[in-house]
Scaffold this active site. Structure first.
Site, short mmCIF file in Angstrom:
data_model
loop_
_atom_site.label_atom_id
_atom_site.label_comp_id
_atom_site.label_asym_id
_atom_site.label_seq_id
_atom_site.Cartn_x
_atom_site.Cartn_y
_atom_site.Cartn_z
N LYS A 96 0.83 -1.29 -0.06
CA LYS A 96 -0.07 -0.09 -0.05
C LYS A 96 0.75 1.33 -0.16
O LYS A 96 0.42 2.21 0.47
CB LYS A 96 -1.01 0.05 1.31
CG LYS A 96 -1.85 -1.28 1.28
CD LYS A 96 -2.41 -1.88 0.32
CE LYS A 96 -3.26 -0.98 -0.63
NZ LYS A 96 -3.62 -1.56 -1.95
N GLY B 87 2.10 2.51 -3.06
CA GLY B 87 2.30 2.94 -4.33
C GLY B 87 2.84 2.06 -5.39
O GLY B 87 3.51 2.38 -6.50
N THR B 88 2.99 0.79 -5.03
CA THR B 88 3.35 -0.43 -5.90
C THR B 88 2.82 -0.27 -7.28
O THR B 88 3.45 -0.30 -8.40
CB THR B 88 2.93 -1.71 -5.22
OG1 THR B 88 3.26 -1.72 -3.95
CG2 THR B 88 3.66 -2.84 -6.16
N THR B 89 1.34 -0.15 -7.25
CA THR B 89 0.66 -0.18 -8.57
C THR B 89 1.08 1.03 -9.51
O THR B 89 1.35 0.85 -10.86
CB THR B 89 -0.96 0.04 -8.24
OG1 THR B 89 -1.16 -0.92 -7.35
CG2 THR B 89 -1.57 -0.33 -9.72
N TRP B 90 1.50 2.17 -8.91
CA TRP B 90 1.93 3.53 -9.33
C TRP B 90 3.22 3.13 -10.32
O TRP B 90 3.49 3.41 -11.19
CB TRP B 90 2.01 4.55 -8.42
CG TRP B 90 1.92 6.01 -9.27
CD1 TRP B 90 2.04 6.19 -10.56
CD2 TRP B 90 2.18 7.15 -8.58
NE1 TRP B 90 2.10 7.49 -10.85
CE2 TRP B 90 2.19 8.09 -9.35
CE3 TRP B 90 2.33 7.63 -7.01
CZ2 TRP B 90 2.29 9.57 -8.99
CZ3 TRP B 90 2.24 8.73 -6.78
CH2 TRP B 90 2.80 9.96 -7.66
N HIS C 164 7.44 -7.93 -2.81
CA HIS C 164 7.11 -7.13 -1.36
C HIS C 164 8.08 -7.85 -0.31
O HIS C 164 8.01 -7.37 1.02
CB HIS C 164 5.67 -7.68 -0.82
CG HIS C 164 4.45 -6.73 -1.39
ND1 HIS C 164 4.54 -5.34 -1.46
CD2 HIS C 164 3.44 -7.30 -2.24
CE1 HIS C 164 3.49 -4.94 -2.18
NE2 HIS C 164 2.69 -6.01 -2.63
N SER D 214 -4.30 3.28 3.96
CA SER D 214 -4.59 2.60 2.78
C SER D 214 -4.76 1.11 2.83
O SER D 214 -5.78 0.50 2.26
CB SER D 214 -3.46 2.77 1.77
OG SER D 214 -3.75 2.24 0.42
N ARG E 134 -7.75 4.16 -5.18
CA ARG E 134 -8.88 4.96 -4.54
C ARG E 134 -8.58 6.38 -4.43
O ARG E 134 -8.69 6.95 -5.38
CB ARG E 134 -8.23 4.26 -2.88
CG ARG E 134 -9.72 4.48 -1.95
CD ARG E 134 -9.17 3.83 -0.46
NE ARG E 134 -8.19 4.28 0.22
CZ ARG E 134 -8.26 5.29 1.03
NH1 ARG E 134 -9.41 5.88 1.23
NH2 ARG E 134 -7.29 5.88 1.43
N GLY F 277 -5.51 8.23 -3.22
CA GLY F 277 -4.16 8.59 -3.33
C GLY F 277 -3.84 9.99 -2.70
O GLY F 277 -2.86 10.84 -3.22
P1 A3P Z 1 -4.91 5.27 -1.16
O1 A3P Z 1 -5.61 3.92 -0.51
O2 A3P Z 1 -4.33 6.11 0.01
O3 A3P Z 1 -5.58 5.89 -1.92
P2 A3P Z 1 -0.34 -0.23 -3.83
O4 A3P Z 1 -0.24 -0.15 -5.01
O5 A3P Z 1 0.91 -0.31 -3.11
O6 A3P Z 1 -1.33 -1.32 -3.25
O7 A3P Z 1 -0.66 1.26 -3.03
C1 A3P Z 1 -2.27 1.57 -3.24
C2 A3P Z 1 -2.34 3.21 -2.91
O8 A3P Z 1 -1.76 3.62 -4.09
C3 A3P Z 1 -3.82 3.64 -2.72
O9 A3P Z 1 -3.58 4.76 -1.84
C4 A3P Z 1 -3.91 3.80 -4.28
O10 A3P Z 1 -5.02 4.85 -4.15
C5 A3P Z 1 -2.73 4.77 -4.71
N1 A3P Z 1 -2.51 4.49 -6.28
C6 A3P Z 1 -2.89 3.47 -6.91
N2 A3P Z 1 -2.54 3.99 -8.28
C7 A3P Z 1 -2.06 5.02 -8.26
C8 A3P Z 1 -1.47 6.15 -9.37
N3 A3P Z 1 -1.44 5.59 -10.43
N4 A3P Z 1 -1.06 7.37 -8.85
C9 A3P Z 1 -1.17 7.48 -7.23
N5 A3P Z 1 -1.50 6.90 -6.54
C10 A3P Z 1 -1.85 5.66 -6.68
#
Ligand code: A3P
Length: 320
Positions: free
Chosen positions: A62, A64-67, A135, A165, A286, A288
């Site tokens: 949680k 910013g992995t996906t980003w 992770h 998050s 979600r 961010g």
């Molecule tokens: P929030 O729950 O605070 O909104 P992970 O990818 O490690 O699971 O992290 C998830 C968090 O990164 C979530 O934060 C999500 O909304 C945010 N997130 C996902 N994609 C993103 C993107 N492209 N840019 C910025 N934040 C992003």
């Protein structure tokens, strides 16, 4: 044990265990794991052999992995349009593959998606540069990741927003009857180090220290920095990956393609599910918002976590 990569039941029985949101976690070498993540970690450590041109992304959960997956995938493939992954999903090479799939399809997590398969997959035929994510704490990585010239990119996030998050994420996995997990309980577990791949601070510090020791090998990024200065941070990331941008327009394009607003609005991320466990893709996107913790933390919680953060990071040079 039939195979050295298999985690035997008797080994699991000997490990300390804790209940995290009614989910059993096992402590191995100081960190907490789901049993099947631990099993996949054993397979990964036995079978994965890193190459000099691999790119390995790493993160706690949680942060910013996906980003980071979307950004690195876009940076690497923008400079390499013949990449096999791109070609498979984007026949004319003009459309963005992120439209077709969640970023986790292109950059898979080694101990969650790749090595959960039985028998373990042969990833040696994948074209370079291979992009993976993990992770795992630094110490638990396969030796070849540490000894080859492959690059590691880590993303950290302030612990308060990470916890909030995480709370929203794991609540999505609960049934309506179960209802949301009490935030106070989630807080106590987190500050005691109990979370998937936690303790959070140990995880962050291992990579932080490694980035200080080997800055050419480990790039340490922070979610908040990426939010504050996306152009500067994404340029730094591309340079580190050996794929510097030609001009400002390219940087802006990658930032836009990987933005939360855009990814969240794509059909695949609104209605798609992952092919591994059937999790909704939308769960990963979600708000961010930096500072979202203020909606959940009491003053007392905030002070306690501030104190813990200060103690844990003291002398490290790392600040959130
Ligand atoms: P929030 O729950 O605070 O909104 P992970 O990818 O490690 O699971 O992290 C998830 C968090 O990164 C979530 O934060 C999500 O909304 C945010 N997130 C996902 N994609 C993103 C993107 N492209 N840019 C910025 N934040 C992003």
């Amino acid at each position: 044990m039939a195979d050295s990569s298999e985690l035997s039941k008797s080994m699991l029985d000997q490990l300390p265990t804790e209940s995290f949101w009614d989910i059993p976690l096992y402590q191995w070498e100081g960190f907490w794991y789901r049993s099947y993540h631990l099993e996949a970690t054993m397979a990964l450590r036995s079978h994965f052999s890193s190459r000099d041109d691999d790119i390995i992304l790493a993160s706690p959960m949680k942060t910013g992995t996906t980003w980071l997956k979307a950004l690195c995938f876009s940076i690497v493939n923008a400079a390499n349009p013949d990449n096999e992954t791109l070609a498979k999903t984007d026949e004319d090479h003009h459309r963005d593959p992120l439209v077709e799939n969640h970023p986790a399809i292109y950059v898979q997590t080694l101990e969650v998606q790749v090595y959960s398969a039985k028998p373990p997959p042969d990833v040696s035929s994948m074209k370079s540069p291979r992009l993976f994510h993990t992770h795992l704490p630094y110490k638990a990585l396969p030796d070849s990741i540490k000894t080859t010239n492959c690059k590691l990119v880590y993303i950290a996030r302030n612990p308060k927003d990470t916890l909030v998050s995480m709370w929203h994420f794991f609540n999505k996995l609960r049934t309506p009857e179960q209802g949301p997990y009490p935030f106070e309980k989630a807080f106590e577990l987190f500050i005691n180090g109990v979370s998937h791949f936690g303790p959070f601070f140990d995880h962050v510090l291992q990579y932080w220290n490694q980035s200080l020791k080997s800055p050419d090998k480990v790039l340490f990024l922070k979610y908040e920095d990426l939010k504050r200065d996306p152009i500067g941070e994404v340029k730094k990331l591309a340079l580190f990956l050996g794929k510097p941008f030609g001009d400002e327009k390219e940087v802006e394009d990658v930032i836009w393609r990987c933005s939360l607003e855009r990814l969240k609005s794509l059909e695949v991320n609104k209605n798609g599910v992952d092919p591994w466990v059937g999790m909704q893709n939308s769960t990963y996107f979600r708000t961010g918002i930096v500072g979202d913790w203020k909606n959940m933390f009491s003053d007392e919680m905030s002070e306690r976590l501030d104190q813990i953060t200060e103690q844990k990071l003291m002398g490290s040079g790392l600040h959130f």
